[in-house]
Scaffold this motif. Structure first.
Motif, PDB file in Angstrom:
ATOM      1  N   MET A  89     -71.702  44.038 -27.241  1.00  0.00           N
ATOM      2  CA  MET A  89     -70.333  44.352 -27.786  1.00  0.00           C
ATOM      3  C   MET A  89     -69.316  43.605 -26.692  1.00  0.00           C
TER       4      MET A  89
ATOM      5  N   ARG B 101     -64.429  45.846 -36.160  1.00  0.00           N
ATOM      6  CA  ARG B 101     -65.814  46.660 -36.657  1.00  0.00           C
ATOM      7  C   ARG B 101     -66.172  45.898 -37.923  1.00  0.00           C
TER       8      ARG B 101
ATOM      9  N   GLU C 272     -64.111  57.956 -38.385  1.00  0.00           N
ATOM     10  CA  GLU C 272     -64.501  56.492 -38.562  1.00  0.00           C
ATOM     11  C   GLU C 272     -63.287  55.634 -37.478  1.00  0.00           C
ATOM     12  N   LEU C 273     -61.940  56.063 -37.740  1.00  0.00           N
ATOM     13  CA  LEU C 273     -61.016  55.315 -36.958  1.00  0.00           C
ATOM     14  C   LEU C 273     -61.134  55.832 -35.415  1.00  0.00           C
TER      15      LEU C 273
ATOM     16  N   SER D 170     -56.449  52.259 -33.598  1.00  0.00           N
ATOM     17  CA  SER D 170     -57.727  52.837 -34.339  1.00  0.00           C
ATOM     18  C   SER D 170     -57.913  51.857 -35.555  1.00  0.00           C
ATOM     19  N   LEU D 171     -56.831  51.494 -36.248  1.00  0.00           N
ATOM     20  CA  LEU D 171     -56.986  50.495 -37.365  1.00  0.00           C
ATOM     21  C   LEU D 171     -57.171  49.055 -36.870  1.00  0.00           C
TER      22      LEU D 171
ATOM     23  N   ARG E 109     -64.062  56.826 -33.968  1.00  0.00           N
ATOM     24  CA  ARG E 109     -65.414  55.884 -33.811  1.00  0.00           C
ATOM     25  C   ARG E 109     -64.914  54.539 -33.194  1.00  0.00           C
ATOM     26  N   SER E 110     -63.796  53.698 -33.889  1.00  0.00           N
ATOM     27  CA  SER E 110     -63.529  52.677 -33.288  1.00  0.00           C
ATOM     28  C   SER E 110     -62.861  52.610 -32.011  1.00  0.00           C
ATOM     29  N   LEU E 111     -61.984  53.718 -31.914  1.00  0.00           N
ATOM     30  CA  LEU E 111     -61.502  53.742 -30.677  1.00  0.00           C
ATOM     31  C   LEU E 111     -62.639  54.252 -29.545  1.00  0.00           C
TER      32      LEU E 111
ATOM     33  N   PHE F 168     -59.016  48.188 -34.233  1.00  0.00           N
ATOM     34  CA  PHE F 168     -60.375  48.264 -33.746  1.00  0.00           C
ATOM     35  C   PHE F 168     -61.259  48.294 -34.991  1.00  0.00           C
ATOM     36  N   THR F 169     -60.905  49.034 -35.974  1.00  0.00           N
ATOM     37  CA  THR F 169     -61.772  49.400 -37.224  1.00  0.00           C
ATOM     38  C   THR F 169     -61.769  48.028 -37.862  1.00  0.00           C
TER      39      THR F 169
ATOM     40  N   PHE G 177     -65.087  42.532 -26.549  1.00  0.00           N
ATOM     41  CA  PHE G 177     -63.997  42.205 -27.383  1.00  0.00           C
ATOM     42  C   PHE G 177     -63.241  40.724 -27.053  1.00  0.00           C
TER      43      PHE G 177
ATOM     44  N   TYR H 138     -65.484  53.259 -29.224  1.00  0.00           N
ATOM     45  CA  TYR H 138     -66.386  52.048 -28.922  1.00  0.00           C
ATOM     46  C   TYR H 138     -65.316  51.196 -28.002  1.00  0.00           C
ATOM     47  N   TRP H 139     -64.398  50.941 -28.590  1.00  0.00           N
ATOM     48  CA  TRP H 139     -63.426  50.170 -27.872  1.00  0.00           C
ATOM     49  C   TRP H 139     -62.985  50.671 -26.126  1.00  0.00           C
TER      50      TRP H 139
ATOM     51  N   GLU I 115     -66.798  51.603 -43.366  1.00  0.00           N
ATOM     52  CA  GLU I 115     -65.705  51.919 -42.592  1.00  0.00           C
ATOM     53  C   GLU I 115     -64.283  51.222 -43.003  1.00  0.00           C
TER      54      GLU I 115
END
Lengths: 390, 345
Positions: free
Chosen positions: A1, A301, B258-259, A294-295, B261-263, A297-298, A3, B265-266, A315
């Motif tokens: 991981m 992913r 899921e959103l 959140s969008l 989850r992305s946060l 970083f989704t 970024f 991990y970030w 996702e």
């Protein structure tokens, strides 16, 4: 991981950022954020000449042949520069990928280069008055007559049809076949006799989308993607791309809105108060930032899964759904900071009506490109594995 | 831009999931946590043997692990030892080795009554004298009854290590029986110096990331139960999952998780790398993931109908853990205020 950009990505980003600095001035955009066709056309040509259109497309079709991470960087820098998108959104994201997937070599050569350059603009003829979400219920017909299909019927909600040169059109070619099996996918010249476009005025006041009427329109027999009867499958390719590659552009637009919301909150409102001093406003803005991140970083992913496994992960299916509601909330929040002045149109209003336009336009976000109801059904059935609802 | 876990992390996830399903199934949980001592002390050695208490694990490894222990509601002082206490003892190789081998279980005693109760808040009434004796009263100490020693914040600020045997631990009736809270009274308790309070900010951030990771597991488990119920329960001659009023609630729970989850991990990556956005990333992950878990449990209870309201069903256990995590450390409101300070100024 990790970024961070790779060395090559960082170099691309630096070059692009520099290009925007030299070629774009945000204050030069006319019309307080409403799309201006002439400006967008010339801007799109400029982008193409600089090599920034079709970054992920194969080089043989005029693309740059880069990985999707470069497309993501492009959108990030576009937002950072507050620059507009390419005008050919439907061509680049829907018609283009579908032609690449289903087209003959001749079709690819004929359509793709002009699509990339912005020379030819595309629109989409999917929805009809009687079939919106239920695409397979399309009733526009195409009947073979010698070397031509003869098309009759009506399409609706076609964005940019009033300036389009070509249309990706779903038609019924076999009325006797089952609903999903009687469809075909044609490429139709919007300048052909019998094509009539009637702009529909949206709640923003702009004629962004249109009705298209087809009356005995003759379309060459070979202007079809796939075989007769493949229309449903071909259309699914289009919709997959509509909901896939656009995600970065959507989140980029949301980030632009967020940045401007923060700017707005720091300025005195029409009543003299400064919204950014209000803890309730601050809390609401923080919520929108969390949603935005959140969008974003989704999407990253999804991009990773796309690069490593060849297709996006589950996702990704919620990004458009969540984005549309976030954009509606955020633009409403901005208008809520303006008191009754929010009702003043254009030049009379706050920021020349920028937020009024953006907020009213956002109401369409939960309807266009798959209604939120349909998207939730798709996630319920295909991702959560719940039984079919119909 | 690389969002992928390493193959080692994927293996850790699989191994943890399999071990927990076999050794700590949720079906067996109520009997353990409703009784005394509230966990299986003999299981700790197993966790240590698996390497779960090892300081070698990176924060991202721990995120992978804590999602699984969260989904299992594992009743053991793993969160308190690893997330709350380990950074405070990291400079002491002997203590780190004792934790790794499973001989030493820890927790953090930070909150005091009538004062700000954030982990990094100072202005403490608990004191240490020149002989290293700690005096004061701490409240809301997680897993204190399971721990061998406590990292205690004292005026200065300073951190001291006190054996629980040298303090008076009073367990409190706690809604989440799988993670109980206690009051701890120190009356001139002998202690070991651990350094000043500068590590508290790091502890708070790490604990928030791992609370978010646990919440993802809790929410995922509640959602899976909701999906399973909606896929089998029939009303009006149809499986209720075919009704959109039911299925769409579950979709929204999935989207939120899921959103978040992305946060998460970030945030883990940003914190581990010392990225400039680490603080706001952690704040966002903590509030988004814990709120998503609470909401997922609530939607799952709704989808279950009356049975979701019963004590016998596992859902309320998940719900209470989600509520614990959401309330822990800082409210969503406080975290959003922190974010607003950063993005608005």
């Amino acid at each position: 991981m990790d970024f961070r950009d790779t060395a090559a990505e960082a170099a691309f980003r630096a070059k692009l950022r520099d290009w925007y600095r030299q070629n774009f001035d945000p204050s030069a955009i006319p019309g307080a954020g409403r799309p201006d066709v002439d400006f967008m056309r010339s801007w799109s040509h400029k982008l193409f000449d600089a090599g920034y259109v079709g970054l992920t497309w194969p080089e043989e079709y005029g693309g740059a042949g880069l990985s999707p991470s470069y497309q993501a960087i492009y959108f990030e820098e576009m937002v950072r520069a507050q620059a507009p998108e390419h005008i050919g959104i439907i061509g680049l994201n829907m018609a283009g990928p579908t032609i690449m997937a289903w087209g003959t070599p001749e079709q690819k050569q004929r359509y793709l280069p002009k699509l990339l350059s912005g020379e030819e603009i595309w629109c989409q003829g999917f929805s009809e008055p009687g079939s919106g979400s239920d695409l397979a219920g399309a009733r526009t017909t195409a009947v073979l007559d010698g070397d031509h299909w003869v098309v009759n019927g009506q399409k609706v909600w076609s964005s940019w049809a009033h300036i389009a040169d070509w249309c990706i059109l779903v038609v019924r070619t076999d009325p006797a076949a089952k609903k999903h099996e009687g469809l075909s996918y044609l490429l139709v010249d919007m300048h052909a006799p019998g094509v009539e476009v009637r702009p529909l005025r949206q709640i923003t006041g702009d004629p962004e989308f249109n009705e298209i009427f087809f009356t005995d329109v003759r379309v060459p027999k070979d202007s079809i993607l796939g075989k007769p009867g493949d229309g449903w499958k071909v259309a699914m390719t289009t919709l997959l791309h509509e909901r896939g590659t656009l995600a970065f552009a959507l989140v980029g637009q949301l980030r632009q809105h967020f940045t401007r919301l923060v700017e707005l909150s720091r300025q005195p409102a029409p009543d003299g108060s400064v919204p950014a001093d209000d803890p309730v406003v601050r809390d609401a803005i923080a919520r929108e930032w969390i949603e935005l991140q959140s969008l974003a970083f989704t999407n990253y992913r999804t991009l990773t899964t796309l690069l490593t496994k060849g297709q996006p992960g589950p996702e990704s299916s919620v990004v458009k759904l969540v984005w549309s509601e976030a954009n509606q909330r955020l633009t409403k929040l901005a208008r809520g900071l303006q008191g009754l002045s929010t009702m003043l149109d254009d030049e009379g209003g706050v920021w020349d009506g920028y937020w009024q336009y953006r907020q009213l336009r956002s109401r369409g976000n939960t309807i266009e490109a798959g209604t939120s109801e349909i998207l939730r059904n798709i996630v319920a059935e295909r991702v959560l594995g719940l039984p079919r609802s119909r | 831009m690389d969002f992928a876990f390493s193959s080692e992390q994927d293996m850790l996830r699989t191994a943890a999931r399999e071990f927990l399903a076999e050794q700590h199934p949720l079906t067996g949980l109520p009997a353990i946590i409703d009784g005394e001592p509230g966990w299986r002390p003999d299981s700790w050695k197993q966790l240590a043997d698996l390497g779960w208490t090892d300081d070698e694990l990176t924060l991202l490894d721990q995120v992978v692990l804590f999602e699984e222990t969260g989904a299992a509601l594992l009743p053991a002082p793993l969160f308190s030892t690893i997330a709350l206490a380990l950074p405070a003892i990291r400079h002491d190789k002997d203590l780190v080795a004792s934790v790794a081998s499973g001989e030493l279980k820890l927790s953090l005693a930070w909150a005091e009554s009538g004062r700000p109760q954030g982990i990094a808040d100072t202005g403490l009434a608990t004191t240490v004298d020149a002989d290293g004796r700690v005096t004061g009263r701490k409240v809301l100490v997680p897993d204190a009854t399971f721990a061998d020693a406590l990292v205690v914040t004292v005026a200065g600020p300073e951190l001291r290590l006190v054996r629980t045997a040298d303090a008076t631990v009073t367990p409190l009736s706690t809604s989440d029986r799988s993670r109980r809270l206690s009051e701890v009274e120190f009356d001139a308790a002998p202690s070991q110096a651990l350094g000043d309070g500068s590590v508290l900010g790091e502890i708070e951030n790490r604990a928030f990331v791992l609370a978010a990771a646990e919440a993802l597991g809790v929410g995922r488990r509640a959602l899976e139960d909701g999906i399973a119920h909606a896929s089998t329960r029939e009303q009006f001659g149809r499986v209720i999952g075919t009704y959109q009023a039911v299925s769409h609630q579950l979709v929204d729970a999935y989207a939120d998780l899921e959103l978040a989850r992305s946060l998460t991990y970030w945030a883990a990556w940003a914190l581990a790398e010392g990225d400039e956005q680490a603080d706001v990333a952690v704040a966002a992950a903590k509030t988004a993931a814990t709120e998503a878990a609470v909401t997922a449990c609530e939607r799952s209870i709704q989808v279950h109908g009356g049975v979701g309201m019963t004590w016998e069903h596992i859902l309320h256990r998940l719900y209470k853990r989600a509520q614990w995590l959401e309330a822990f450390g800082a409210s969503g409101r406080a975290l959003r205020a922190k974010i607003a300070d950063s993005v608005i100024g």
